[in-house]
Design a protein around this motif. Structure first.
Motif, mmCIF file in Angstrom:
data_model
loop_
_atom_site.group_PDB
_atom_site.id
_atom_site.type_symbol
_atom_site.label_atom_id
_atom_site.label_comp_id
_atom_site.label_asym_id
_atom_site.label_seq_id
_atom_site.Cartn_x
_atom_site.Cartn_y
_atom_site.Cartn_z
ATOM 1 N N VAL A 112 0.833 -0.992 0.047
ATOM 2 C CA VAL A 112 0.089 -0.043 -0.003
ATOM 3 C C VAL A 112 0.973 1.210 0.065
ATOM 4 O O VAL A 112 1.948 1.275 0.600
ATOM 5 C CB VAL A 112 -1.064 -0.078 1.281
ATOM 6 C CG1 VAL A 112 -1.934 1.269 1.269
ATOM 7 C CG2 VAL A 112 -1.634 -1.227 1.352
ATOM 8 N N LEU A 113 0.477 2.394 -0.573
ATOM 9 C CA LEU A 113 0.800 3.654 -0.703
ATOM 10 C C LEU A 113 2.308 3.600 -1.364
ATOM 11 O O LEU A 113 3.127 4.849 -1.168
ATOM 12 C CB LEU A 113 1.151 4.217 0.804
ATOM 13 C CG LEU A 113 -0.179 5.095 1.415
ATOM 14 C CD1 LEU A 113 0.023 5.476 2.767
ATOM 15 C CD2 LEU A 113 -0.587 6.155 0.370
ATOM 16 N N VAL A 114 2.861 2.675 -1.952
ATOM 17 C CA VAL A 114 4.149 2.780 -2.719
ATOM 18 C C VAL A 114 3.866 2.133 -3.993
ATOM 19 O O VAL A 114 3.171 1.115 -4.417
ATOM 20 C CB VAL A 114 4.913 2.067 -1.933
ATOM 21 C CG1 VAL A 114 4.790 0.614 -1.574
ATOM 22 C CG2 VAL A 114 6.647 2.323 -2.374
ATOM 23 N N VAL A 186 -0.946 7.457 -3.952
ATOM 24 C CA VAL A 186 -1.872 7.446 -2.958
ATOM 25 C C VAL A 186 -3.439 6.806 -3.618
ATOM 26 O O VAL A 186 -3.820 7.228 -4.705
ATOM 27 C CB VAL A 186 -2.324 8.871 -2.491
ATOM 28 C CG1 VAL A 186 -3.399 8.755 -1.404
ATOM 29 C CG2 VAL A 186 -1.105 9.460 -1.794
ATOM 30 N N PHE A 187 -3.972 5.879 -2.926
ATOM 31 C CA PHE A 187 -5.178 5.389 -3.432
ATOM 32 C C PHE A 187 -6.352 5.533 -2.160
ATOM 33 O O PHE A 187 -6.312 4.538 -1.442
ATOM 34 C CB PHE A 187 -4.834 4.030 -3.712
ATOM 35 C CG PHE A 187 -4.173 3.867 -4.907
ATOM 36 C CD1 PHE A 187 -4.344 3.736 -6.086
ATOM 37 C CD2 PHE A 187 -2.944 3.400 -4.278
ATOM 38 C CE1 PHE A 187 -3.229 3.644 -7.245
ATOM 39 C CE2 PHE A 187 -1.883 3.105 -5.270
ATOM 40 C CZ PHE A 187 -1.852 3.258 -6.620
ATOM 41 N N SER A 248 -3.671 0.855 -9.221
ATOM 42 C CA SER A 248 -3.036 1.382 -10.296
ATOM 43 C C SER A 248 -3.526 2.757 -10.554
ATOM 44 O O SER A 248 -2.960 3.455 -11.652
ATOM 45 C CB SER A 248 -3.652 0.181 -11.436
ATOM 46 O OG SER A 248 -4.951 0.576 -11.647
ATOM 47 N N GLN A 249 -4.174 3.155 -9.982
ATOM 48 C CA GLN A 249 -4.514 4.806 -10.159
ATOM 49 C C GLN A 249 -4.513 5.767 -9.249
ATOM 50 O O GLN A 249 -5.316 5.777 -8.215
ATOM 51 C CB GLN A 249 -5.881 4.861 -10.778
ATOM 52 C CG GLN A 249 -6.225 4.033 -11.790
ATOM 53 C CD GLN A 249 -5.424 4.597 -13.207
ATOM 54 O OE1 GLN A 249 -5.325 6.013 -13.278
ATOM 55 N NE2 GLN A 249 -5.110 4.090 -14.175
ATOM 56 N N PRO A 250 -3.385 6.359 -8.860
ATOM 57 C CA PRO A 250 -3.043 6.976 -7.788
ATOM 58 C C PRO A 250 -3.431 8.465 -7.889
ATOM 59 O O PRO A 250 -3.885 9.205 -8.939
ATOM 60 C CB PRO A 250 -1.552 7.324 -7.683
ATOM 61 C CG PRO A 250 -1.103 7.134 -9.075
ATOM 62 C CD PRO A 250 -2.068 5.991 -9.597
ATOM 63 N N VAL A 251 -4.053 8.882 -6.873
ATOM 64 C CA VAL A 251 -4.534 10.277 -6.728
ATOM 65 C C VAL A 251 -3.267 11.257 -6.616
ATOM 66 O O VAL A 251 -3.457 12.260 -7.484
ATOM 67 C CB VAL A 251 -5.560 10.692 -5.319
ATOM 68 C CG1 VAL A 251 -5.696 12.083 -5.389
ATOM 69 C CG2 VAL A 251 -6.599 9.917 -5.618
ATOM 70 N N ALA A 252 -2.188 11.085 -6.284
ATOM 71 C CA ALA A 252 -1.217 11.778 -6.459
ATOM 72 C C ALA A 252 -0.018 11.085 -5.756
ATOM 73 O O ALA A 252 0.108 10.279 -4.931
ATOM 74 C CB ALA A 252 -1.230 12.905 -5.352
ATOM 75 N N SER A 253 1.201 11.114 -6.598
ATOM 76 C CA SER A 253 2.355 10.402 -6.222
ATOM 77 C C SER A 253 3.391 11.157 -5.404
ATOM 78 O O SER A 253 4.454 10.623 -4.947
ATOM 79 C CB SER A 253 3.145 9.676 -7.418
ATOM 80 O OG SER A 253 3.387 10.589 -8.175
ATOM 81 N N ALA A 254 3.179 12.326 -5.421
ATOM 82 C CA ALA A 254 3.989 13.155 -4.737
ATOM 83 C C ALA A 254 3.422 14.151 -3.856
ATOM 84 O O ALA A 254 1.970 14.146 -3.756
ATOM 85 C CB ALA A 254 4.870 14.034 -5.833
#
Length: 330
Positions: A112-114, A186-187, A248-254
């Motif tokens: 999760v989260l990575v 982030v999911f 597979s679809q993050p809201v934001a990665s940074a």
């Protein structure tokens, strides 16, 4: 003569009365002794039963306490006391995906989260630092007894268990980000450790280690397949439903949470002008910073014109550096 007879009769009756009183007194004494003896026996029996009951209750209490103590010893928890699911790692797919055995059943787990670079994607080449991320996961987890900590979601849309993986008191998800071998992805609603992860990511960015050592390699929706400026599509980019978030679809990665561009396709990147967000436009045309990579570009630099998404402008390099940005190497 008559007087003598009367005296004899009187004496005889006195003797009989004395004997009768003596017999009665003896009987009363015996009865009292028997009563006292019976009372003593009853009291002793009751005391013995009470002691036995107390001993039995004490033994039961001690047994229950030992049972709870044994259960506590076997309960696997993280350093914060959160209960974990025991599992044995049997196979490592890549940096963020692995197989485990739980109660004899094999399950696939997605960290999760990575998000780590691809190594076995059917439509993508091996991406930079993907093998290093896989190797770290393999060396750290393979064959080890680990603890799985869940967030809100039980599984992703592919049936994989979503979890934070703990081993030897450390969380592997966070270790990948700390070493620059994975980005924060982030999911919602699984965001329990997002603040801690983003801080580790910021530190890795400042050190320019791993994935952060390659210019524009990390994008908000994944990684570039090469060192060119075109970002790669995100991992396993399928449409995400509101009820079942996908890994597979993050809201934001940074740290920034801007709208993603070209999300959900495997086509070559085409810039969408609608998400070309620019900040601090009073300094436009000067120092161009990428809020995703935390890298700034000077006019004439190789990536100055190619950086089109998530831009923040600075009037000077000193201003960019003060904001935590580092200069592009090209």
């Amino acid at each position: 003569m008559k007087i003598g007879c009367k005296l004899l009769i009187s004496i005889t009756m006195t003797i009989f009365l004395s004997l009768g009183l003596t017999a009665c007194n003896s009987s009363d004494i015996n009865n009292r002794n028997n009563t006292d003896s019976n009372s003593k026996e009853i009291t002793e029996t009751a005391t013995t039963q009470s002691n036995n009951t107390t001993t039995s209750q004490t033994n039961v209490a001690n047994s229950n306490q030992e049972t709870h103590s044994t259960a506590d010893k076997h309960q696997l928890t993280n350093p914060n006391g959160v209960a974990l699911i025991p599992a044995m790692v049997t196979n490592v797919i890549d940096g963020d995906t692995l197989d485990v055995k739980i109660n004899g059943k094999t399950e696939r787990v997605r960290l999760v989260l990575v998000d780590t670079p691809e190594t076995k994607h059917p439509n993508k080449p091996v991406q930079p630092f993907g093998p290093e991320a896989s190797e770290l996961t393999k060396n750290t987890l393979l064959g080890k007894q680990v603890g799985l900590e869940k967030d809100i979601s039980e599984r992703d849309r592919y049936g994989r268990i979503l979890a934070y993986v703990w081993v030897d008191g450390k969380m592997h998800n966070e270790a990948l980000i700390e070493k620059g071998l994975g980005r924060v992805a982030v999911f919602p609603p699984d965001t329990k450790y997002v603040d801690e992860f983003r801080e580790k990511q910021r530190q890795a960015q400042e050190k320019a280690i791993g994935i952060w050592s390659i210019e524009n390699y990390v994008q908000e929706n994944g990684f570039q397949s090469s060192s060119s400026s075109a970002p790669a599509a995100s991992k396993q980019s399928n449409t995400t439903t509101a009820s079942q978030p996908s890994q597979s679809q993050p809201v934001a990665s940074a740290p920034s949470a801007n709208t993603l561009s070209n999300t959900g396709t495997h086509r070559p990147f085409q810039n969408d002008p609608s998400d070309d967000v620019e900040r601090n436009t009073s300094c436009a045309g000067k120092i161009k910073g990428n809020t995703n990579s935390k890298i700034y570009h000077v006019p004439g630099g190789a990536y100055y014109d190619k950086t089109v998404d998530n831009i923040t402008w600075f009037c000077s390099e000193a201003e960019a550096q003060a904001a935590g940005y580092r200069k592009s190497k090209r």
